[in-house]
Design a protein around this motif. Structure first.
Motif, PDB file in Angstrom:
ATOM      1  N   HIS A 171      -1.644   3.148   5.087  1.00  0.00           N
ATOM      2  CA  HIS A 171      -1.319   1.741   5.272  1.00  0.00           C
ATOM      3  C   HIS A 171      -0.062   1.435   4.457  1.00  0.00           C
ATOM      4  CE1 HIS A 171      -5.262   1.069   7.115  1.00  0.00           C
ATOM      5  NE2 HIS A 171      -5.793   1.715   6.082  1.00  0.00           N
ATOM      6  N   ILE A 172       0.816   0.630   5.026  1.00  0.00           N
ATOM      7  CA  ILE A 172       2.034   0.199   4.347  1.00  0.00           C
ATOM      8  C   ILE A 172       2.081  -1.316   4.382  1.00  0.00           C
ATOM      9  CG2 ILE A 172       4.557   0.215   4.333  1.00  0.00           C
ATOM     10  CD1 ILE A 172       4.510   2.971   5.548  1.00  0.00           C
ATOM     11  N   SER A 173       2.205  -1.928   3.217  1.00  0.00           N
ATOM     12  CA  SER A 173       2.246  -3.378   3.113  1.00  0.00           C
ATOM     13  C   SER A 173       3.469  -3.759   2.278  1.00  0.00           C
ATOM     14  CB  SER A 173       0.965  -3.909   2.455  1.00  0.00           C
ATOM     15  OG  SER A 173       1.039  -5.309   2.256  1.00  0.00           O
ATOM     16  N   GLN A 174       4.297  -4.653   2.849  1.00  0.00           N
ATOM     17  CA  GLN A 174       5.476  -5.147   2.162  1.00  0.00           C
ATOM     18  C   GLN A 174       5.438  -6.665   2.157  1.00  0.00           C
ATOM     19  OE1 GLN A 174       8.848  -3.396   4.213  1.00  0.00           O
ATOM     20  NE2 GLN A 174       8.752  -1.527   2.989  1.00  0.00           N
TER      21      GLN A 174
END
Length: 205
Positions: A171-174
């Motif tokens: 998962h990638i969260s920005q």
């Protein structure tokens, strides 16, 4: 007689202190701890001792930072039925690792500049490592970082990659509080299941 007596007394008064100092120096020389040499040996229980004085306990002097090994020729001092190793005269194995040991007390190095040169490798093994510096520079052809958790905190961050910058994650969260800008000559956004774009205003084209 008044002029002769003080001279006679002065000449004779200097002799007793000299004899006393001579006797004192001889007495001090006899009380000095004798220096001995011998080889380090180890018994079946792992206890080190001096081969010439096997029954006496072996101690390492505080000034001797190099840890002696089995078979080394050392210089020691006999003091109060104890052997204190003060220096290592010759190693049993010339290619043996040089081990600096301060026992159970910390070791501090204070110098305006310190350089470590190693043609093969430098390894640091510790449960906790801290580096505090105003400026830190890392130059390497290949840099590997392996950690269970990685935290980076900075006021400003700048990263420049010449070729490919690839990130692989589950998962990638920005999150950006003000703005998020992505510029590219060619762009592609793919989603195999659902692609959602939501905003107060959406401008296309």
């Amino acid at each position: 007689m008044s002029d002769f007596t003080p001279v006679f007394a002065t000449r004779n008064a200097s002799w007793p202190p000299k004899r006393h100092e001579a006797r004192s120096s001889v007495r001090k020389s006899r009380q000095r701890s004798p220096q001995i040499t011998g080889h380090i040996a180890e018994d079946d229980n792992g206890r080190h001792y001096l081969s010439s004085h096997a029954t006496l306990p072996l101690m390492i002097a505080t000034s001797c930072l190099v840890k002696p090994q089995n078979g080394d020729l050392v210089c020691a001092v006999l003091h109060q039925h104890q052997i204190f190793v003060t220096a290592i005269l010759q190693r049993q194995h010339s290619d043996a690792a040089l081990v600096l040991s301060s026992g159970t007390v910390p070791m501090h190095l204070s110098t305006p500049a310190l350089e470590i040169h190693s043609s093969e490798r430098v390894e640091i093994h510790t449960s906790r490592f801290s580096l505090r510096a105003k400026t830190s520079l890392w130059i390497s052809r290949t840099l590997h970082q392996v950690a269970d958790a990685l935290f980076v905190r900075a006021k400003h961050a700048h990263r420049q990659v010449e070729n490919t910058d690839e990130v692989q994650a589950r998962h990638i969260s920005q999150q950006a509080e003000q703005s998020l800008i992505i510029n590219s000559r060619i762009g592609s956004l793919n989603a195999s299941a659902v692609l959602k774009i939501d905003g107060g205003q959406v401008h296309m084209g």
